[in-house]
Scaffold this motif. Structure first.
Motif, PDB file in Angstrom:
ATOM      1  N   GLU A  17      31.339 -61.114 -60.461  1.00 50.97           N
ATOM      2  CA  GLU A  17      32.380 -60.616 -59.564  1.00 50.97           C
ATOM      3  C   GLU A  17      32.580 -61.611 -58.431  1.00 50.97           C
ATOM      4  O   GLU A  17      31.704 -62.411 -58.119  1.00 50.97           O
ATOM      5  N   SER A  92      32.556 -60.215 -47.326  1.00 54.16           N
ATOM      6  CA  SER A  92      32.924 -58.881 -47.812  1.00 54.16           C
ATOM      7  C   SER A  92      33.538 -58.017 -46.730  1.00 54.16           C
ATOM      8  O   SER A  92      34.343 -57.114 -47.013  1.00 54.16           O
ATOM      9  N   ARG A 118      36.116 -48.908 -58.214  1.00 52.92           N
ATOM     10  CA  ARG A 118      36.481 -50.326 -58.188  1.00 52.92           C
ATOM     11  C   ARG A 118      35.683 -51.043 -57.111  1.00 52.92           C
ATOM     12  O   ARG A 118      35.197 -50.428 -56.149  1.00 52.92           O
ATOM     13  N   ASP A 119      35.531 -52.331 -57.295  1.00 55.46           N
ATOM     14  CA  ASP A 119      34.873 -53.194 -56.315  1.00 55.46           C
ATOM     15  C   ASP A 119      35.970 -53.874 -55.499  1.00 55.46           C
ATOM     16  O   ASP A 119      36.658 -54.764 -56.000  1.00 55.46           O
ATOM     17  N   ARG A 121      35.762 -55.865 -52.932  1.00 53.78           N
ATOM     18  CA  ARG A 121      35.387 -57.127 -52.285  1.00 53.78           C
ATOM     19  C   ARG A 121      36.005 -58.312 -53.032  1.00 53.78           C
ATOM     20  O   ARG A 121      35.529 -58.703 -54.084  1.00 53.78           O
ATOM     21  N   GLY A 124      36.890 -58.143 -56.867  1.00 55.70           N
ATOM     22  CA  GLY A 124      35.914 -57.901 -57.927  1.00 55.70           C
ATOM     23  C   GLY A 124      36.191 -58.739 -59.165  1.00 55.70           C
ATOM     24  O   GLY A 124      36.311 -59.960 -59.106  1.00 55.70           O
ATOM     25  N   ARG A 125      36.323 -58.080 -60.323  1.00 54.76           N
ATOM     26  CA  ARG A 125      36.565 -58.778 -61.581  1.00 54.76           C
ATOM     27  C   ARG A 125      37.996 -59.291 -61.690  1.00 54.76           C
ATOM     28  O   ARG A 125      38.275 -60.191 -62.475  1.00 54.76           O
TER      29      ARG A 125
END
Length: 365
Positions: A17, A92, A118-119, A121, A124-125
């Motif tokens: 990520e 972040s 979800r990420d 930062r 993410g992906r």
């Protein structure tokens, strides 16, 4: 079925990520016996990495690649090659607000609906940071293809926003931050400076080519070479359009001019972009991609929050005002991954074929 692996015979599985400890990939299927070290991969990563000019994100990542497996005494062993790139400059805290709001143009809403979480930062992906492992894998593919066939991959910027860029020479591309094939990029610099001051972003058009491509790569139906090229390019972040050869200009061409005439010396033109019936002709592969404007901008945008309420958002952090500026080495890598996949397929299925006619090449070059 999770969509993290590209290719079958030369399979590249991408992991990590944007703000995780590291990103990387595993290459499964690289032929054995090829000399390979970090020095073969690092130059392409250096071309893609952030912080290289004032016109791109100022995130400072060295993008130093580490080969963790798949080589012995400096040569590939035929076993999986693991390439690792450590993240060292994450911020972040810049993304605290977007954890509760959806950024227009980003995948935030779609990711949440698909996965239930979800990420936030750095995306993410979905971050373009994950293109670095693709570039690393592409460098391995490029070396094998160059040694086997003399294949060379090149790319350049054709347009930034509404500023078209003429073509002078490939020699200019390494000498400016825009990958532009021109000596004077002052107009591009002024345009980007105005864009950044306005808090806005723009799109771009990128050209990528492959010369020295063997004849006969690709299949006549579902696995056409040009179809797989389009598939690969559309997998690159922010790409909204792909052209092969003449592309959309084919609409206004006549059949009497679009079809590339054959002569004993070679093809007279390359409107087809190096493929006929989904199979490579030996001409240069010619691909252009359209990249949308960067979605992360400081101009306030209307959106909704996690409760579905109307609000506004300003995307803080370090972002490229034009993500297309760093896309050229990524597009080159993707083209290399497609070509090596089809080269290995051709070697497996048709390696014993002896064509009755020698390749004629491209007389128009």
């Amino acid at each position: 079925m999770s969509g993290n692996t590209f290719g079958t015979l030369f399979a590249v599985t991408n992991f990590g990520e944007s703000h995780g400890p590291a990103i990387g990939c595993v290459i499964d299927g690289c032929p054995p016996g090829m000399e390979l070290s970090e020095a073969d991969i690092q130059p392409d990563l250096d071309r893609r990495r952030p912080g290289t000019s004032r016109h791109v994100t100022q995130r400072q990542e060295e993008d130093k690649v580490e080969i963790l497996s798949g080589t012995y005494e400096g040569k590939t062993t035929g076993t999986p090659i693991c390439l690792l790139i450590r993240n060292t400059d994450q911020r972040s805290k810049d993304y605290s607000e977007i954890g509760q709001k959806f950024r227009p143009g980003h995948a935030d809403y779609a990711y949440l609906q698909k996965y239930g979480l979800r990420d936030p930062r750095g995306g993410g992906r979905s971050s373009a940071r994950l293109t670095a492992p693709t570039v690393a894998a592409g460098a391995v593919a490029r070396k094998w293809l160059q040694q086997q066939y003399g294949t060379v991959f090149r790319g350049c910027m054709q347009q930034v926003g509404d500023v078209a860029i003429g073509f002078e020479s490939w020699d200019h591309v390494p000498n400016n931050p825009f990958f532009a094939p021109v000596a004077d990029v002052s107009e591009l610099e002024a345009y980007m400076d105005r864009l950044r001051k306005a808090g806005d972003s723009c799109g771009a058009r990128i050209r990528v080519t492959a010369s020295g491509v063997p004849v006969g790569l690709g299949e006549p139906l579902y696995d056409k070479l040009d179809a797989d090229i389009a598939y690969a390019m559309m997998g690159l972040n922010a790409v909204k359009g792909v052209e092969i050869g003449a592309g959309f200009a084919s609409v206004t061409q006549r059949g009497s001019t679009h079809g590339d005439s054959l002569t004993p010396q070679g093809f007279a033109s390359n409107n087809a972009g190096g493929t006929l019936g989904g199979i490579s002709t030996g001409q240069d592969l010619e691909v252009s991609i359209a990249i949308k404007p960067t979605s992360s901008i400081i101009t306030p945008r209307d959106t909704i929050d996690m409760q579905g309420q109307a609000t506004q958002i300003v995307t803080k952090g370090r972002h490229d005002p034009c993500v297309g500026i760093r896309a050229t080495p990524i597009a080159e890598a993707l083209l290399a991954l497609v070509v090596i996949e089809h080269a290995l397929r051709q070697r497996a299925q048709c390696g014993d074929v002896r064509a009755p006619l020698e390749p004629i090449g491209s007389s128009f070059l």
